[in-house]
Enzyme design. Structure first.
Site, PDB file in Angstrom:
ATOM      1  N   THR A  34     111.339  60.584  44.447  1.00  0.00           N
ATOM      2  CA  THR A  34     110.870  59.465  43.625  1.00  0.00           C
ATOM      3  C   THR A  34     109.767  58.656  44.313  1.00  0.00           C
ATOM      4  OG1 THR A  34     112.839  58.305  44.414  1.00  0.00           O
ATOM      5  CG2 THR A  34     112.907  59.120  42.179  1.00  0.00           C
ATOM      6  N   HIS A  86     112.902  57.224  53.226  1.00  0.00           N
ATOM      7  CA  HIS A  86     113.250  55.951  53.857  1.00  0.00           C
ATOM      8  C   HIS A  86     114.473  56.151  54.741  1.00  0.00           C
ATOM      9  CE1 HIS A  86     116.426  55.592  50.819  1.00  0.00           C
ATOM     10  NE2 HIS A  86     115.512  55.807  49.881  1.00  0.00           N
ATOM     11  N   HIS A 146     117.524  58.209  53.986  1.00  0.00           N
ATOM     12  CA  HIS A 146     117.477  59.678  54.065  1.00  0.00           C
ATOM     13  C   HIS A 146     117.695  60.182  55.491  1.00  0.00           C
ATOM     14  CE1 HIS A 146     114.713  59.066  50.459  1.00  0.00           C
ATOM     15  NE2 HIS A 146     115.658  59.847  49.987  1.00  0.00           N
ATOM     16  N   LYS A 186     125.294  55.027  41.358  1.00  0.00           N
ATOM     17  CA  LYS A 186     124.386  54.112  40.650  1.00  0.00           C
ATOM     18  C   LYS A 186     125.032  53.643  39.366  1.00  0.00           C
ATOM     19  CE  LYS A 186     120.302  56.476  42.422  1.00  0.00           C
ATOM     20  NZ  LYS A 186     120.951  57.684  42.941  1.00  0.00           N
ATOM     21  N   ARG A 244     117.672  55.805  36.070  1.00  0.00           N
ATOM     22  CA  ARG A 244     116.470  55.624  36.878  1.00  0.00           C
ATOM     23  C   ARG A 244     115.215  55.947  36.072  1.00  0.00           C
ATOM     24  NH1 ARG A 244     116.683  60.894  40.611  1.00  0.00           N
ATOM     25  NH2 ARG A 244     118.090  59.577  41.752  1.00  0.00           N
ATOM     26  N   GLN A 252     122.605  70.360  39.337  1.00  0.00           N
ATOM     27  CA  GLN A 252     122.671  70.483  40.792  1.00  0.00           C
ATOM     28  C   GLN A 252     123.489  71.719  41.191  1.00  0.00           C
ATOM     29  OE1 GLN A 252     123.277  66.877  43.039  1.00  0.00           O
ATOM     30  NE2 GLN A 252     124.134  67.983  44.770  1.00  0.00           N
ATOM     31  N   ASP A 278     128.620  60.593  48.717  1.00  0.00           N
ATOM     32  CA  ASP A 278     128.571  60.364  47.265  1.00  0.00           C
ATOM     33  C   ASP A 278     128.199  61.640  46.501  1.00  0.00           C
ATOM     34  OD1 ASP A 278     125.957  60.421  48.226  1.00  0.00           O
ATOM     35  OD2 ASP A 278     125.228  58.869  46.869  1.00  0.00           O
ATOM     36  N   LYS A 297     124.256  49.684  50.213  1.00  0.00           N
ATOM     37  CA  LYS A 297     123.662  50.760  51.012  1.00  0.00           C
ATOM     38  C   LYS A 297     122.799  50.200  52.127  1.00  0.00           C
ATOM     39  CE  LYS A 297     123.463  55.054  48.365  1.00  0.00           C
ATOM     40  NZ  LYS A 297     122.603  56.038  47.721  1.00  0.00           N
ATOM     41  N   LYS A 311     118.300  48.879  52.681  1.00  0.00           N
ATOM     42  CA  LYS A 311     117.606  48.051  51.684  1.00  0.00           C
ATOM     43  C   LYS A 311     117.463  46.635  52.254  1.00  0.00           C
ATOM     44  CE  LYS A 311     117.929  50.824  47.882  1.00  0.00           C
ATOM     45  NZ  LYS A 311     116.838  51.329  47.096  1.00  0.00           N
ATOM     46  N   THR A 312     116.300  46.053  52.067  1.00  0.00           N
ATOM     47  CA  THR A 312     116.097  44.656  52.468  1.00  0.00           C
ATOM     48  C   THR A 312     115.632  43.897  51.232  1.00  0.00           C
ATOM     49  OG1 THR A 312     113.770  45.007  53.010  1.00  0.00           O
ATOM     50  CG2 THR A 312     115.360  45.414  54.772  1.00  0.00           C
TER      51      THR A 312
END
Length: 266
Positions: A38, A43, A46, A80, A84, A175, A196, A231, A234-235
């Site tokens: 995406t 980041h 990963h 989620k 998305r 998947q 997950d 998670k 993330k900031t």
């Protein structure tokens, strides 16, 4: 080096299917791990997955990095509560090229070693699939009861977010089809992922058992979460990227230095 021993002492194993240890001792094994395309950079969310592929290769096995070009057009419901945004093919191809360049700094794609890594994109085998062909050949093999029992599906049906579209509900089949395709074309017998992903991965092993009469395995690592359960990575300003264009080396360093004491141990 032994892959399972290496991951165990690092605290990097969450779930593992019976027989995985024996499979890895038996032969050089091919495993894949999926990356969501995406953005044109990975980041730190990963990073644990990349580390798993790196250790897998160091231990003499062959890693496949799968770019979820097709699945990126759908959206994975795991973990989620909202749908998305979907991407067009040109953006996906650009992101794939950029992600491979990043992974190449850590994982060997280019040598002539028998366990050199490969990058694959599930869009390449999904784009030729018709809806009727897919539900005839793949959809009939897995029951709705089986799919409903997965945690990622249950949570959404029990009121998290705005429910779940048919598109996202079928994600685990898509998947699973990836795993089946890689099993048949690249002798890939193991899928790696975050905890997950366990439900999606085991759907793949079930498809391989039913369609190809084969045996495949699953191994997941714990997700790194902050003390508040969200998670890690993330900031307020968004993701902490591995690309210096998006997160400067200074900000990257500051992120780790400023992690709270209770999160540092994780």
């Amino acid at each position: 080096m032994d892959f399972i021993e290496e991951l165990t002492w690092r605290g990097m194993i969450h779930d593992m299917m019976p027989g995985t240890v024996e499979q890895l001792k038996k032969e050089m094994t091919t495993a894949y791990l999926g990356f969501d395309p995406t953005a044109d950079s990975l980041h730190i969310g990963h990073l644990v997955g990349v580390m798993m592929l790196k250790h897998f290769q160091r231990c003499g096995h062959k890693p496949l990095a799968l770019i979820g070009g097709a699945t990126g057009m759908i959206g994975d419901p795991s973990g989620k509560s909202l749908e998305r945004n979907l991407l067009d093919e040109e953006t996906l191809r650009h992101n794939q090229t950029a992600i491979k360049a990043q992974l190449s700094k850590l994982i060997d794609f280019d040598s002539d070693a028998p366990n050199a890594a490969e990058m694959v994109n599930n869009y390449d085998w999904m784009k030729g699939q018709t809806f009727l062909g897919f539900i005839r050949d793949i959809g009939k093999l897995i029951t709705v009861n089986y799919m409903m029992a997965k945690d990622s599906v249950k949570k959404r049906f029990n009121g998290e977010g705005e429910g779940m579209s048919f598109t996202e509900f079928t994600y685990q089949l898509v998947q699973g089809f990836d795993f089946l395709t890689l099993y048949e074309t690249k002798n890939c017998k193991l899928q790696l992922g975050g905890s997950d992903q366990w439900g999606n991965i085991t759907t793949g092993t079930e498809l391989i058992r039913r369609k190809a009469n084969g045996e495949a395995f699953a191994l997941t690592c714990p997700l790194i979460k902050k003390a508040d359960g969200t998670k890690f990575g993330k900031t307020e300003s968004g993701n902490v990227w591995l690309d210096p264009r998006y997160t400067s080396p200074y900000k990257f360093y500051q992120f780790w230095v400023n992690v709270s004491d209770e999160d540092a141990e994780r």
